[in-house]
Design an enzyme around this catalytic site. Structure first.
Site, short mmCIF file in Angstrom:
data_model
loop_
_atom_site.label_atom_id
_atom_site.label_comp_id
_atom_site.label_asym_id
_atom_site.label_seq_id
_atom_site.Cartn_x
_atom_site.Cartn_y
_atom_site.Cartn_z
N LYS A 184 27.80 -46.39 89.15
CA LYS A 184 27.55 -46.22 87.72
C LYS A 184 26.15 -46.73 87.36
CE LYS A 184 29.61 -47.48 83.24
NZ LYS A 184 30.73 -48.23 82.60
N HIS A 218 23.00 -44.30 85.83
CA HIS A 218 22.55 -44.56 84.46
C HIS A 218 21.19 -45.25 84.39
CE1 HIS A 218 26.86 -43.85 83.86
NE2 HIS A 218 26.56 -43.56 82.61
N HIS A 253 26.24 -36.52 86.30
CA HIS A 253 27.57 -36.87 86.80
C HIS A 253 28.61 -36.45 85.77
CE1 HIS A 253 26.02 -40.25 84.41
NE2 HIS A 253 27.27 -40.38 83.99
N LYS A 277 28.72 -53.92 75.86
CA LYS A 277 28.48 -52.73 76.67
C LYS A 277 27.00 -52.67 77.04
CE LYS A 277 31.20 -49.69 77.14
NZ LYS A 277 32.17 -49.42 78.24
N CYS A 327 35.45 -42.93 75.83
CA CYS A 327 34.41 -42.21 76.55
C CYS A 327 34.17 -42.92 77.88
CB CYS A 327 33.10 -42.17 75.76
SG CYS A 327 33.28 -41.93 73.99
N GLU A 372 22.16 -41.84 79.49
CA GLU A 372 23.30 -41.01 79.89
C GLU A 372 22.81 -39.63 80.28
OE1 GLU A 372 26.30 -41.79 80.36
OE2 GLU A 372 26.87 -43.49 79.09
N GLU A 419 25.19 -36.40 81.59
CA GLU A 419 26.58 -36.12 81.95
C GLU A 419 26.97 -34.66 81.70
OE1 GLU A 419 28.45 -40.47 80.72
OE2 GLU A 419 28.42 -38.86 79.22
#
Length: 445
Positions: free
Chosen positions: A217, A221, A233, A256, A268, A341, A343
């Protein structure tokens, strides 16, 4: 400890020897102590330490070689039995004579010249623990002491808002291939730990799997001059509605790492490699059920909002659409943002009775149900922050699907199409240039 491992202890003197019997739920152990009559004095031998290790489930013997340790022992062949367990860190030490510790049979003969009651108790407790742990193969039988920095992070902490994506990774045990059924995802892990251990599903511009790529991850990112859009991804955006047609809105926690403190849909996140049940959908076979995405949604709804699987009927979840988008987190980190991000985002709808929730404060800070009118009004408030994917979804069909929720849940809007959009200008960082295209940050399958 004694209530768990030892049932009764009896002693009797038979033919000049003290016979001690330990009755445990697992096995009977017999310890006999004999008097050694030797005409000549033996030279002192190095004491042997038998250390019980819960991780290895066996006994390891080590020699004590320091002069200080040798000075402690005045009798031949002294034995020190030490054992540790995580709940009380019990340490017992006893000095005996002439011990054969080559292996650990059911009956262990211990020869001694002088044996105290306390030493015998320590030996019996250590042996009972050894037998109990060796007979049980699961992790619940015995919990050894685990160093603070071993494996997963044991102490939660808030990540630094100015965290550098290029900082060296923490020493964290990789995510196991399959999670133990009794072990919840995310337990004892903070945001930084999940950045290191979550292994994302890398895809190309057509959402086809890119094989042979291990991508955490954190790696996916990380944005910057060398990776201006990170790595493409899979992700999902889960929309939850109550029977009145109100949508559950959540605010991401300030802890976060990417896009903290923004309002967005119910949940999400990302499907992951190596999870049980499987979260990797193979297209086109998986369409339109997208079972892997639904499995991932169930996992994350439990971890973020405490919604249990029995409240989430998977057969009623409806896949709607896919969006390919990217956005740098400039709102949080400025025009050199180290995170962002990129995605292929799967949109999933579910309408059920309002589920019981137990919010994880490290994931979500607020949540509430809103009508369509209330949502549109809230979007106009200038002081609120919104996730770039949520705004993009609502502007490109989200409100239409919501206004026609019955049709959406019946599959009217389900499509194989992938809709691409760039982030709003406020999410362009200094390294995002006009030369970049839809294929920037996309790996080939």
């Amino acid at each position: 400890l004694t209530r768990t491992c030892l049932r009764t202890t009896t002693q009797e003197k038979v033919h000049g020897c003290m016979h001690t019997t330990i009755e445990s739920p697992l096995q009977r152990l017999h310890l006999r102590s004999h008097t050694i009559r030797s005409k000549k004095r033996r030279s002192p031998a190095l004491p042997t330490t038998i250390v019980f290790s819960g991780d290895k489930r066996d006994l390891h013997r080590q020699l004590l070689t320091s002069s200080e340790e040798r000075a402690k022992y005045r009798t031949p062949h002294a034995l020190q039995l030490s054992h540790q367990y995580s709940s009380q860190h019990l340490n017992e030490t006893s000095s005996l004579t002439s011990v054969s510790a080559a292996r650990m049979p059911t009956k262990l003969m211990i020869s001694t010249r002088t044996t105290t009651t306390a030493a015998m108790v320590a030996v019996m407790i250590a042996l009972a623990i050894a037998v109990a742990s060796s007979c049980v193969g699961t992790c619940e039988a015995f919990q050894p002491a685990i160093p603070q920095n071993a494996g997963r992070i044991g102490q939660r902490h808030r990540p630094n808002a100015n965290a550098n994506a290029n900082s060296p990774p923490q020493q964290i045990r990789p995510t196991p291939t399959a999670l133990c059924e009794t072990q919840a995802y995310g337990a004892d892990m903070d945001q930084e730990a999940m950045m290191e251990t979550d292994m994302l599903i890398v895809v190309d511009e057509n959402d086809m799997l890119v094989e042979g790529v291990d991508c955490s991850k954190k790696k996916a990112h990380t944005f910057g001059n060398d990776s201006p859009r990170g790595i493409l991804h899979r992700a999902f955006s889960f929309f939850l509605f109550n029977p009145q047609g109100e949508m559950l809105l959540t605010k991401r926690a300030d802890s976060k790492i990417t896009f903290p403190g923004v309002w967005t849909n119910a949940c999400c996140s990302h499907p992951l490699h190596g999870m049980t049940p499987n979260e990797v959908d193979v297209l086109p076979q998986a369409y339109p059920e997208m079972k892997g995405i639904r499995n991932a949604a169930v996992r994350k709804l439990k971890q973020e909002l405490g919604i249990t699987a029995d409240q989430l009927p998977m057969e009623d979840m409806r896949f709607i659409h896919r969006f390919h988008y990217w956005a740098s987190d400039t709102i949080t980190y400025g025009d050199t943002a180290p995170w962002g991000e990129h995605e292929v985002d799967y949109i999933i709808f579910l309408q059920i009775e309002e589920p019981a929730m137990q919010i994880n404060p490290d994931e979500v800070s607020e949540c509430k149900y809103l009508t369509i009118a209330e949502m549109k009004e809230m979007l106009q408030e200038p002081d609120l922050l919104w996730s770039p994917w949520f705004k993009g979804i609502m502007e490109r069909g989200g409100f239409e699907w919501w206004e026609n929720l019955d049709d959406a849940m019946a599959g009217k809007y389900t499509s194989e199409t992938i809709t691409f959009f760039d982030a709003d200008p406020e999410h362009f960082a200094a390294y995002n240039t006009p030369e970049h295209t839809r294929l920037t940050g996309v790996m080939k399958s």
